[in-house]
Scaffold this motif. Structure first.
Motif, mmCIF file in Angstrom:
data_model
loop_
_atom_site.group_PDB
_atom_site.id
_atom_site.type_symbol
_atom_site.label_atom_id
_atom_site.label_comp_id
_atom_site.label_asym_id
_atom_site.label_seq_id
_atom_site.Cartn_x
_atom_site.Cartn_y
_atom_site.Cartn_z
ATOM 1 N N THR A 188 6.566 6.935 -7.059
ATOM 2 C CA THR A 188 7.201 5.804 -6.392
ATOM 3 C C THR A 188 6.948 5.831 -4.881
ATOM 4 N N ALA A 189 7.033 7.010 -4.302
ATOM 5 C CA ALA A 189 6.872 7.124 -2.847
ATOM 6 C C ALA A 189 5.435 6.900 -2.395
ATOM 7 N N THR A 190 4.473 7.130 -3.276
ATOM 8 C CA THR A 190 3.070 6.996 -2.881
ATOM 9 C C THR A 190 2.394 5.773 -3.485
ATOM 10 N N ASP A 191 3.144 4.895 -4.106
ATOM 11 C CA ASP A 191 2.560 3.704 -4.722
ATOM 12 C C ASP A 191 2.017 2.770 -3.648
ATOM 13 N N PRO A 192 0.707 2.470 -3.686
ATOM 14 C CA PRO A 192 0.115 1.660 -2.618
ATOM 15 C C PRO A 192 0.698 0.247 -2.516
ATOM 16 N N LYS A 193 0.916 -0.397 -3.627
ATOM 17 C CA LYS A 193 1.425 -1.773 -3.582
ATOM 18 C C LYS A 193 2.851 -1.801 -3.042
ATOM 19 N N ARG A 194 3.662 -0.877 -3.492
ATOM 20 C CA ARG A 194 5.047 -0.810 -3.027
ATOM 21 C C ARG A 194 5.099 -0.548 -1.521
ATOM 22 N N ARG A 195 4.237 0.328 -1.046
ATOM 23 C CA ARG A 195 4.202 0.631 0.382
ATOM 24 C C ARG A 195 3.690 -0.556 1.185
ATOM 25 N N GLY A 202 5.792 -2.836 4.067
ATOM 26 C CA GLY A 202 5.339 -2.688 5.440
ATOM 27 C C GLY A 202 5.168 -1.250 5.885
ATOM 28 N N LEU A 203 5.108 -0.333 4.948
ATOM 29 C CA LEU A 203 4.910 1.072 5.293
ATOM 30 C C LEU A 203 3.415 1.384 5.350
ATOM 31 N N PRO A 204 3.015 2.376 6.111
ATOM 32 C CA PRO A 204 1.592 2.737 6.147
ATOM 33 C C PRO A 204 1.157 3.340 4.809
ATOM 34 N N GLU A 205 -0.143 3.307 4.560
ATOM 35 C CA GLU A 205 -0.654 3.859 3.311
ATOM 36 C C GLU A 205 -0.404 5.357 3.262
ATOM 37 N N ALA A 206 -0.153 5.856 2.063
ATOM 38 C CA ALA A 206 0.025 7.296 1.888
ATOM 39 C C ALA A 206 -1.324 7.981 2.078
ATOM 40 N N ARG A 207 -1.306 9.171 2.648
ATOM 41 C CA ARG A 207 -2.561 9.881 2.906
ATOM 42 C C ARG A 207 -3.295 10.173 1.607
ATOM 43 N N ARG A 208 -2.575 10.585 0.608
ATOM 44 C CA ARG A 208 -3.177 10.826 -0.693
ATOM 45 C C ARG A 208 -2.122 10.587 -1.759
ATOM 46 N N ARG A 209 -2.574 10.340 -2.950
ATOM 47 C CA ARG A 209 -1.661 10.066 -4.048
ATOM 48 C C ARG A 209 -1.872 11.112 -5.127
#
Length: 97
Positions: A22-29, A33-40
């Motif tokens: 959930t925390a690293t989901d690209p669409k949710r982020r 308006g959150l920045p992309e996660a470095r890795r998933r």
């Protein structure tokens, strides 16, 4: 260990995997308006989600497995239903300019 203790431990491990996804989901982020996660770490999260259920089956804990099998999808749905925490979305940043 009692069935309840084993079940709670398995549910918490699986919940940790769901939280990682959930925390690293690209669409949710992106939507929040959150920045992309470095890795998933999807492989690690999948292991965290499914390994406790497999371990319960191997251990012969059928009652614990059924409780785990009911609780994990419910926890996933509850996390998906929570709105993501919002950072400054791109639209809000554009309006500030």
């Amino acid at each position: 260990m009692t069935t309840v203790t084993v079940t709670l431990a398995a549910i918490l491990l699986s919940l940790a995997g769901i939280i990682v996804l959930t925390a690293t989901d690209p669409k949710r982020r992106r939507v929040s308006g959150l920045p992309e996660a470095r890795r998933r770490p999807a492989a690690l999260a999948s292991v965290l989600i499914f390994a406790p259920g497999i371990a319960l089956l191997i251990a012969g804990q059928s009652a614990a497995f059924v409780m785990w099998l009911a609780a994990v999808p419910l926890a996933g749905w509850l996390l998906a239903a929570l709105p993501p925490r919002h950072g400054d979305s791109r639209r809000q940043q554009a309006e500030k300019l």
